[in-house]
Enzyme design. Structure first.
Site, PDB file in Angstrom:
ATOM      1  N   LYS A 119       0.851  -1.191   0.000  1.00 25.96           N
ATOM      2  CA  LYS A 119       0.000   0.000   0.000  1.00 25.96           C
ATOM      3  C   LYS A 119       0.891   1.247   0.000  1.00 25.96           C
ATOM      4  CE  LYS A 119      -3.959   1.851   2.672  1.00 25.96           C
ATOM      5  NZ  LYS A 119      -4.703   1.696   3.934  1.00 25.96           N
ATOM      6  N   SER A 194      -9.526   1.899   3.144  1.00 28.40           N
ATOM      7  CA  SER A 194      -8.645   2.604   2.242  1.00 28.40           C
ATOM      8  C   SER A 194      -7.663   1.719   1.490  1.00 28.40           C
ATOM      9  CB  SER A 194      -7.865   3.662   3.031  1.00 28.40           C
ATOM     10  OG  SER A 194      -7.033   3.046   3.991  1.00 28.40           O
ATOM     11  N   SER A 218      -9.598  -0.467   7.353  1.00 24.83           N
ATOM     12  CA  SER A 218      -9.059  -0.265   6.008  1.00 24.83           C
ATOM     13  C   SER A 218      -8.421  -1.485   5.354  1.00 24.83           C
ATOM     14  CB  SER A 218      -8.055   0.889   6.013  1.00 24.83           C
ATOM     15  OG  SER A 218      -8.736   2.125   6.032  1.00 24.83           O
TER      16      SER A 218
END
Lengths: 536, 573
Positions: A119, A194, A218
């Site tokens: 990420k 996210s 997330s």
């Protein structure tokens, strides 16, 4: 180039059979499911462990595996937009190094040659790390996050950086400053967030596993939206060194994988104390694989009453009900449990997260790195202009709210009160565990993946989607999101298992047992395959 | 001209402490915050002047002069000797309320929250890493030495040491603060509620609290006419070498009544912290910084007046002078019926007055909250006990002991305990058998004189305490005269050697054999027939002449008593 990571299972029939009968699953059917596991699988649905073995035994190579992932990215990512950056050359040279080591008879480690994406709010040395924010456009860190370094030291090949809501602030990946990631099951829907880029990349075989971060859900929510396994470890189980902080007391790094077994393997490598993070726990790391085997007899689970209330989508609550039935059939004692403070957690969470964020993101000022306004007249204008141009709307909203909550005169009413709610919730949960429960069960989200733009202009609605995932963050508990069904419109559904603090291995054991009995984690997003086919 | 801040940042930054062999491209150059961008990189001239020049020498002298005066020892200290009539008048009408805030750099090898060196270096931005540069994802890890030094400083000041303490974030945007918050302690400081006693008056000044925090980067304001000040500068250079160096802040109660008390408080604090090894506490280098909060109110009233903050006080002399100036200034304002403005003022050494630095527009809101990156600090009871055991004897304790145990005057006791090195030297010589009073006299007298002439410290003195004791015993036992010792002291201090061996080698022992002396004296009498007949004629004062001549003839070695006796015998024959 040939695609080693072609599609997955032939068992969709058996899954839809589960769905058509949302009641008890008979032992017979479970056996039937298990028997399916014996059929040969493609590399994408094989446990990472097995793939590593075949790399070690030189049946295949790191470079071949990487080529597969890269060509998959080339084919699929234009439709999904999971990645913000892929450094092909660097990945290839990492893979070559692994293959050379194996050729020399050296063991590169338990993740030898496995392509993993990160990420983009996790620091990667020499690779851009932007947190999907304009304020870090073009920023390249000087160091690897501890989690990333431990993956590399275990032989993993770092493939690229995945999209997210700017600085992890959002639940749909739509708040990325750069691109809109799409749900591979339905390209008109969000992948969740996210960690939406990581979830979509794993779901489509554009990597074998990915790192995400989880501050309020997330990792787990996008995992459930994309039909994969997402694990949020106990707070402090994995070092945060190198995680671009959103809310320091809630942030965790964790794996998004095809299965709990894979997650356990990544945890084994990443967990443990770190001299660079004093909130990283010094408690010894268990041997996760040793906990995976065995059934669930003797374990007691509590389904959180409040999480199956009316606002939860019926298809979701049915799927979760089915999942608990499977757990029962595996020997677990399943009851209901009440968490009275659940209704307050969202408000408390946002006060704490925004307050911490207002300080954490203060460093992005354009002085030492990142974007700086060029025509400011003095230093305060420079800050204001750089930050106004560098941050997106959602980030600004959260920073302003957090700044307000910490202001003199409001601190007690907001931040302190939120911390009290946090303590009360933690106490609630502690009581449940003390009463003999080994894990709590909830849906991951109240609904399956929603449409792009559907909640974009209603931040409050977006926030409320996090109610079930937030408690694990507020109380620092390990929690896994496991695929447990599909809606009639073919969207994945996930359920969540929350464990006791620092009993990450128990949560993964439950996940593994469930996945040994079911095939939901091997579901394939057909929509993206279809559009690839169309575009070809 | 409008000032402008424009980007000049070297974005690729690599830390030396991290894995791999990456280069530190920001190293060796300033991070520049440019007001007018001219497209150039920082000049080599800019690189050279990392440490802003300080004109300390005259202040230091003034400081030393002052400290001597205020050390009047006998308790009769001439505090008011320099007090101007204006200040006296002000003090009659108004009561000053003064509190001090001291920032002290801790003597650690590495920074507060990272592994960067604290060693002063000339090249800017070399002792830096992602943590002290506030890079994305970097986390602070508390240096345990910081906690130890802070706790020990707290113990030395009689504070209660918190077994549970916590770090907090203090939020404010400034270019010298890389994270735009400072990691400090707000609600739960490591030490609280101590006191410090002023030796001159016995007055106790309360210590409110002592907490740990981090230093900021150094700013250098550049451009035509800037002269190092922000005003009129065109751009600023930032050097992060100082960023993250550990500090303790020590806040006093508003118990101080005037400039000289403030200076004495500062000096005693400095002495104590040097004793316990907290810091070298050099004001010139900025390892000890003094801020003063001062207000005055009409005597007999209870409401506090408007507070003025004094900053940039580079010496204790400045502390004293600026406070006394400020008392008078504020008194004049109130006398005129005006109101004192809440502001920060600085001491202008040349103009001998305080000047406005900035006017505070309302209280700043630092939005303190607990630092989530650092778990609460719990110090084990055993650790605290161990640290307490490590505590050295403090200056005030030494002063008392020297007076009680060695019958020294308070003045001598004060001088000998002024710094650890002198005190240790003194105690070591007593340990080696020296008479305390004589050792004290030699140390404060001839030894100090020689060292001062050579401009060296006691650390470089070649006369060891053991040899000082040896020399004193030679005098005590009548083996050498005090004069011989005084003649030898320069050599002993600068070159060393064992006094008894030197005395033997060079045959410097006193001659006390009456027969040998008789020979010398007889010869002197014989060589001075005029003086002899004058003496015989009744000029008895000439006896002294013969004593002097005889002692000189013995090369200073003749025992004065024997010489006297022999002379009397021969002259009065």
């Amino acid at each position: 180039m040939s695609m080693p990571i072609t599609c997955f299972v032939t068992s969709t029939n058996s899954i839809s059979r589960f769905l058509s009968r949302p009641s008890l699953i008979s032992r017979q059917k479970l056996r039937c499911c298990r028997s399916l596991r014996t059929t040969p699988r493609s590399s994408a649905s094989r446990p990472i462990n097995e793939i590593v073995q075949s790399i070690r035994s030189r049946e295949t190579s790191a470079s071949r595996l990487l080529d597969g992932a890269l060509s998959r990215i080339e084919e699929i990512d234009p439709h999904v937009n999971a990645y913000l950056s892929v450094d092909v050359e660097d990945a290839q040279s990492q893979a070559r190094r692994i293959d050379e080591q194996i050729a020399r008879g050296k063991d590169p480690g338990p993740l030898a040659g496995i392509p993993i994406s990160i990420k983009d709010n996790i620091s990667t040395k020499g690779q851009p790390t932007t947190a999907a924010s304009r304020i870090l456009d073009g920023f390249t860190p000087a160091y690897n996050a501890t989690a990333v370094q431990r993956l590399i030291d275990s032989g993993a090949v770092i493939l690229g950086k995945t999209n997210l809501d700017e600085f992890g602030m959002g639940g749909s990946t739509e708040y990325s400053a750069f691109t809109e990631t799409r749900n591979p099951w339905d390209l008109s829907r969000v992948p969740g967030g996210s960690s939406g880029g990581s979830a979509a990349a794993v779901a489509t075989g554009m990597c074998m596993a990915a790192l995400g971060t989880d501050t309020g859900g997330s990792i787990r929510q996008p995992a459930s939206f994309c039909g994969i396994t997402g694990f949020k470890p106990s707070y402090g189980r994995i070092s945060r060194h190198g995680l671009l902080a959103y809310a320091s007391s809630l942030d965790t790094i964790g794996p998004l994988c095809r299965s709990a077994e894979d997650a356990a393997l990544l945890m084994q490598v990443m967990a443990g104390a770190d001299g660079m993070d004093s909130t990283a726990s010094k408690s010894p790391v268990p041997t996760f694989s040793a906990y995976l085997e065995g059934d669930l007899s003797g374990l007691r689970f509590g389904v959180v009453e409040e999480s199956l209330a009316s606002e939860v989508d019926t298809e979701v609550s049915n799927a979760v009900q089915n999942a608990t039935d499977v757990l029962k059939s595996l020997g677990a004692d399943v009851q209901t449990v009440s968490l009275p403070f659940l209704s307050h957690v969202t408000a408390a969470y946002y006060v704490i997260a925004y307050s911490e964020a207002s300080a954490n993101l203060a460093r992005y000022d354009g002085v030492r790195y990142g974007t700086r306004a060029v025509d400011a007249q003095n230093s305060s204008d420079m800050y204001a202009q750089s930050r106004a141009a560098g941050f997106g709307g959602e980030v600004k909203r959260r920073l302003m709210a957090g700044t307000y909550a910490l202001s003199s005169g409001y601190y007690d009413a907001y931040y302190l009160k939120a911390q009290r709610v946090r303590a009360a919730l933690t106490n609630d949960i502690k009581k449940a565990f003390a009463a003999g429960f080994d894990a709590l069960i909830t849906p991951v989200a109240a609904t399956p993946a929603f449409k792009l733009g559907e909640k974009l202009h209603d931040p409050v609605l977006m926030m409320l989607g996090d109610t079930f995932t937030i408690p694990a963050n507020l109380s620092g508990l390990p929690a896994v999101s496991l695929p447990c069904g599909k809606t009639e419109s073919n969207l994945p559904i996930g359920f969540q298992v929350i464990g006791e603090y620092m009993k990450d291995e128990v949560v993964l054991k439950i996940g593994h047992a469930y996945q040994q009995a079911t095939l939901y984690h091997e579901m394939v997003p057909r929509a993206v395959e279809a559009s690839v086919a169309l575009s070809v | 001209m409008a000032r402008q801040v424009v980007a000049f940042v070297n974005p690729a930054f690599v830390s030396p402490f991290l894995r791999g062999t990456s280069s530190l491209s920001a190293a060796g150059s300033f991070i520049v915050s440019r007001h007018i961008y001219d497209g150039t990189t920082p000049s080599s001239a800019a690189r050279r002047c990392v440490h802003m020049s300080t004109t300390q020498a005259p202040q230091k002298k003034a400081n030393q002069g002052r400290s001597k005066k205020s050390r009047g020892g006998s308790g009769k200290r001439e505090k008011k000797s320099s007090t101007s009539p204006g200040l006296l008048r002000a003090l009659q009408t108004y009561e000053p309320i003064i509190g001090m805030e001291m920032h002290v750099q801790l003597a650690t090898k590495t920074k507060a929250y990272c592994n960067c060196s604290t060693k002063p270096v000339r090249t800017p931005n070399t002792n830096i890493c992602p943590v002290c540069m506030g890079h994305p994802g970097a986390l602070p890890v508390v240096n345990s030495k910081v906690v130890e030094l802070a706790a020990k400083a707290g113990m030395a000041l009689g504070c209660t040491i918190a077994q549970y303490s916590r770090f907090d974030r203090k939020n404010y945007y400034y270019v010298d603060t890389p994270k735009n918050y400072q990691i400090t302690q707000d609600m739960n400081p490591i030490a609280q509620k101590g006191s410090l006693q002023l030796a001159s008056s016995g007055k106790k000044v309360g210590i409110t609290r002592l907490h740990m925090e981090e230093d900021s980067a150094k700013m250098q304001h550049e451009g035509a006419g800037a002269a190092g000040r922000l005003t009129d500068s065109t751009h600023s250079l930032v050097d992060f070498n100082r960023s993250g160096i550990p500090l303790i802040e020590i806040v006093s109660e508003p118990d101080i009544s005037n400039g000289s008390e403030a200076a004495e408080y500062g000096q005693e604090l400095q002495r104590i912290l040097r004793y316990v090894g907290t810091s070298d506490c050099n004001m010139q280098d900025g390892s000890l910084r003094c801020d003063v909060n001062i207000s005055i109110r009409p005597r007999g009233t209870t409401n506090f007046g408007t507070k003025v903050e004094l900053k940039n006080l580079n010496s204790f002399a400045s502390v004293q002078k600026s406070i006394d100036f400020e008392i008078e200034r504020q008194a004049n304002i109130l006398d005129d019926g005006d109101a004192v403005q809440m502001e920060t003022r600085t001491w202008d050494e040349k103009a001998n007055e305080t000047k406005t630095m900035r006017v505070k527009e309302g209280a700043s809101d630092y939005r303190y909250f607990p630092e989530p990156d650092i778990p609460p600090l719990q110090i084990a009871r055993e650790t605290l006990e161990k640290w307490r055991k490590d505590m050295p004897e403090l200056p005030s304790q030494k002063r008392e002991r020297y007076q009680a145990e060695f019958s020294l005057s308070s003045y001598d006791a004060f001088l000998l305990s002024d710094d650890v090195t002198t005190a240790q030297y003194f105690e070591d010589s007593i340990e080696a058998g020296a008479d305390p009073k004589q050792a004290a006299n030699w140390i404060m007298g001839d030894i100090t004189k020689v060292l001062k002439n050579e401009k060296i410290g006691l650390r470089l003195c070649k006369l060891t305490p053991k040899n000082l004791a040896n020399m004193i015993s030679l005098i005590d036992n009548g083996i050498i005269s005090g004069k011989i010792a005084k003649d030898l002291i320069q050599e002993l201090v600068l070159k060393g050697g064992v006094p008894s061996e030197i005395v033997d080698e060079r045959d410097l022992k006193l001659i006390s054999d009456p027969e040998v002396i008789r020979e010398i004296v007889a010869k002197v009498i014989e060589e001075n027939p005029k003086e002899l007949s004058a003496y015989k004629d009744g000029k008895s004062r000439l006896f002294g002449f013969f004593v002097g001549k005889s002692l000189a003839a013995s090369g200073g070695k003749g025992d004065p008593v024997t010489t006297n006796n022999v002379l009397k015998e021969l002259l009065d024959d």
